[in-house]
Design a protein around this motif. Structure first.
Motif, short mmCIF file in Angstrom:
data_model
loop_
_atom_site.label_atom_id
_atom_site.label_comp_id
_atom_site.label_asym_id
_atom_site.label_seq_id
_atom_site.Cartn_x
_atom_site.Cartn_y
_atom_site.Cartn_z
N GLN A 17 -7.12 10.88 2.49
CA GLN A 17 -5.95 11.27 2.76
C GLN A 17 -4.97 11.06 4.25
OE1 GLN A 17 -7.47 15.44 3.17
NE2 GLN A 17 -8.62 14.71 5.41
N SER A 18 -6.19 10.26 4.86
CA SER A 18 -5.23 9.86 6.30
C SER A 18 -4.64 8.75 5.96
CB SER A 18 -6.03 9.97 7.37
OG SER A 18 -7.01 9.16 6.91
N ASN A 19 -4.74 7.73 4.89
CA ASN A 19 -4.16 6.50 4.51
C ASN A 19 -2.53 6.17 4.04
OD1 ASN A 19 -5.72 5.56 6.72
ND2 ASN A 19 -7.82 4.93 5.18
N VAL A 20 -2.86 7.97 2.81
CA VAL A 20 -2.84 7.31 1.41
C VAL A 20 -1.05 6.80 1.62
CG1 VAL A 20 -2.54 9.51 1.53
CG2 VAL A 20 -1.78 7.92 -0.93
N GLU A 21 -0.44 7.69 3.06
CA GLU A 21 1.28 8.11 3.55
C GLU A 21 1.84 6.69 4.06
OE1 GLU A 21 1.72 11.45 5.60
OE2 GLU A 21 3.53 10.73 5.39
N ALA A 22 0.52 6.12 5.32
CA ALA A 22 1.27 4.85 5.04
C ALA A 22 1.08 3.90 3.95
CB ALA A 22 0.38 4.44 6.52
N PHE A 23 -0.04 3.88 3.41
CA PHE A 23 -0.01 2.70 2.31
C PHE A 23 0.68 2.39 1.15
CE2 PHE A 23 -1.66 1.58 -1.99
CZ PHE A 23 -2.41 0.17 -2.00
N VAL A 24 1.41 3.60 1.58
CA VAL A 24 2.38 4.03 -0.18
C VAL A 24 3.92 3.14 0.76
CG1 VAL A 24 4.14 5.38 -2.04
CG2 VAL A 24 1.42 5.53 -1.64
N ARG A 25 3.68 4.06 1.75
CA ARG A 25 5.19 3.17 1.97
C ARG A 25 4.99 1.56 3.08
NH1 ARG A 25 5.11 3.68 7.76
NH2 ARG A 25 3.54 4.75 7.27
N GLY A 43 -12.78 10.55 -7.34
CA GLY A 43 -13.34 12.17 -7.07
C GLY A 43 -13.53 12.02 -5.65
N SER A 44 -12.43 11.96 -5.22
CA SER A 44 -11.79 12.31 -3.70
C SER A 44 -11.51 13.65 -3.43
CB SER A 44 -10.52 12.20 -3.57
OG SER A 44 -10.10 11.00 -3.42
N SER A 45 -12.77 14.22 -2.44
CA SER A 45 -12.83 15.77 -1.86
C SER A 45 -12.04 16.18 -0.86
CB SER A 45 -14.28 16.04 -1.31
OG SER A 45 -14.33 14.96 -0.48
N ASP A 46 -11.31 16.04 -0.21
CA ASP A 46 -10.20 16.00 0.04
C ASP A 46 -8.77 15.32 -0.03
OD1 ASP A 46 -9.31 13.40 -0.48
OD2 ASP A 46 -9.66 12.20 1.96
N GLU A 47 -7.34 15.58 0.66
CA GLU A 47 -6.43 15.74 -0.08
C GLU A 47 -5.37 14.81 -0.12
OE1 GLU A 47 -4.42 18.49 2.91
OE2 GLU A 47 -5.76 19.91 3.06
N THR A 48 -6.52 13.92 -0.54
CA THR A 48 -5.95 11.96 -1.33
C THR A 48 -4.63 12.87 -2.02
OG1 THR A 48 -7.97 11.23 -0.46
CG2 THR A 48 -6.63 10.25 -2.04
N VAL A 49 -5.00 13.70 -3.25
CA VAL A 49 -4.45 13.46 -4.67
C VAL A 49 -2.78 13.77 -3.95
CG1 VAL A 49 -4.18 14.53 -6.54
CG2 VAL A 49 -5.84 14.19 -6.17
N ALA A 105 -7.41 0.60 -0.24
CA ALA A 105 -6.29 2.02 0.20
C ALA A 105 -6.46 1.96 1.63
CB ALA A 105 -6.23 2.56 -0.89
N ASP A 106 -6.92 1.23 2.14
CA ASP A 106 -7.42 1.47 3.35
C ASP A 106 -7.02 0.94 4.56
OD1 ASP A 106 -9.13 -0.42 2.82
OD2 ASP A 106 -10.26 0.17 4.61
N LEU A 107 -6.01 -0.38 4.04
CA LEU A 107 -4.80 -1.13 5.23
C LEU A 107 -5.58 -1.92 5.69
CD1 LEU A 107 -2.40 1.45 6.05
CD2 LEU A 107 -1.34 0.25 4.50
N GLY A 211 -10.60 6.26 9.42
CA GLY A 211 -11.20 7.13 8.86
C GLY A 211 -12.85 6.25 9.23
N ASN A 212 -13.63 6.49 8.29
CA ASN A 212 -14.65 5.34 8.42
C ASN A 212 -15.26 5.07 6.73
OD1 ASN A 212 -16.23 5.70 11.12
ND2 ASN A 212 -16.95 7.97 10.17
N SER A 213 -15.40 3.74 6.55
CA SER A 213 -15.60 3.00 5.21
C SER A 213 -16.58 3.87 4.60
CB SER A 213 -17.30 2.08 5.33
OG SER A 213 -17.25 1.84 4.23
N ARG A 214 -15.69 3.94 3.34
CA ARG A 214 -16.44 5.37 2.42
C ARG A 214 -17.17 5.17 1.44
NH1 ARG A 214 -13.24 7.19 5.58
NH2 ARG A 214 -11.21 8.12 5.27
#
Ligand code: UDP
Ligand code: MG
Length: 318
Positions: A17-25, A43-49, A105-107, A211-214
């Motif tokens: 969720q914290s990287n998706v915006e910058a990634f898409v931009r 299977g993200s449990s945060d607000e990625t989607v 996707a973590d840049l 964030g940390n490695s998923r």
């Protein structure tokens, strides 16, 4: 030729969720017209989607169409890549785009480098990034370096050192990968295993944006063990070496004991001989069995064979 290639970019995401915006931009900033992004939500449990849906609405779909594939639960990085490749290949056929890119996707992989990979892939089937510098910790760099060296030395097919997931390939390469996945998915190994013409492109790699490695340490160890068993002869060689050494030792022990007994120097009990023999032979057997069990266990039996992942849904976001 830069900018002329059309490309389907596939990125797996798990709690980004914290990287998706910058990634898409950043991706939209580098994409030429007619590109497509296929995101696999693993299977993200945060607000990625939600975040992805929000920022996709702001992206011009003529330039970068964004498609979301959700897996029914978390299946892990490697399987998410394969699931994404399957969808990307289908989209490539539907859109007549001949290039598929795989990027984290973590840049850590820079979207701006895609053009370079696409250029390199123009005359070959696969162009993959090798890490020119690593933004990771010293300890990680040392262990990862050692792992790749062991793998490169022992691999049945050459697995290039320091090559990760970041790569661009044409549809025949993607098809070959999808036709040859086994349960023990190790994408860089599989990508190299398929052969065809491949080229390595040295590219800098950053640290994770947020964030940390998923995948995590446990995931990395599992991946490393899987890669060693799936792509190298090391376990087999070790088995031969250890059991041969064990046998030799037991032989030396038996001969020494026999000589000592015959020469009457030491009163060696017969039972001692039996114990030594048993001990060494059992250890040989045990090593054999452990490794065999492990190797057999890694091959899915036809009875147990299951798919590697389940796709829950797929939709267009812009
Ligand atoms: N990822 C995933 N499923 C997982 C773990 C990770 O799809 O179970 C994604 C993650 O969101 C990222 C990429 O795979 O885009 C690489 O993961 P990560 O950065 O955690 O791996 P590392 O760089 O530590 O090897
Ligand atoms: Mg990462």
């Amino acid at each position: 030729m830069s900018g002329l290639h059309r490309c389907i970019v596939m990125a797996p995401m798990h709690n980004e969720q914290s990287n998706v915006e910058a990634f898409v931009r950043r991706l939209a900033g580098t994409a030429a017209d007619g590109w497509e992004l296929v995101v696999v939500d693993d299977g993200s449990s945060d607000e990625t989607v939600d975040r992805l849906t929000e920022c996709a609405a702001k992206v011009n779909s003529e330039q970068l169409a964004i498609r979301l594939v959700t897996l029914s639960r978390n299946f892990g990085h490697q399987r998410a890549i394969i699931a994404g490749l399957e969808v990307a290949l289908r989209r490539a056929e539907e859109t007549e785009i001949d290039r598929i890119a795989v990027i984290d996707a973590d840049l850590q992989d820079r979207p701006e480098h895609l053009q370079e990979l696409l250029d390199a892939c123009a005359s070959v089937d696969v162009a993959y990034a090798v890490r020119a510098s690593r933004g990771e910790s010293l300890l990680f760099r040392i262990t990862a370096g050692a792992f790749y060296r062991v793998l490169a030395h022992w691999a049945r097919s050459p697995v290039p050192a320091n090559a990760g997931t970041f790569s661009v390939m044409n549809t025949r390469a993607a098809e070959a990968i999808l036709n040859n996945v086994d349960e023990n998915v190790f994408f860089p190994g599989l990508r190299s295993w398929i052969g065809f013409n491949q080229t390595a492109v040295p590219l800098d790699r950053d640290g994770r944006a947020d964030g940390n490695s998923r995948v995590g340490l446990k995931g990395l160890i599992r991946l490393a063990v899987g890669a060693l068993f799936g792509y190298s002869k090391l376990p087999l060689r070790l088995m031969v070496l250890i059991s041969a050494g064990s046998l030799l030792l037991s032989l030396i022990a038996v001969i020494t004991m026999t000589v000592l007994k015959l020469a009457g120097l030491v009163a060696v009990e017969g039972i001692a001989l039996v114990v030594v023999l048993l001990f060494f032979n059992l250890s040989v057997l045990a090593i054999f069995l452990t490794i065999l069990a492990y190797m057999v266990g890694r091959n899915p039996s036809p009875v147990q064979a299951r798919g590697l992942y389940v796709i829950g849904s797929e939709r267009c976001l812009n």
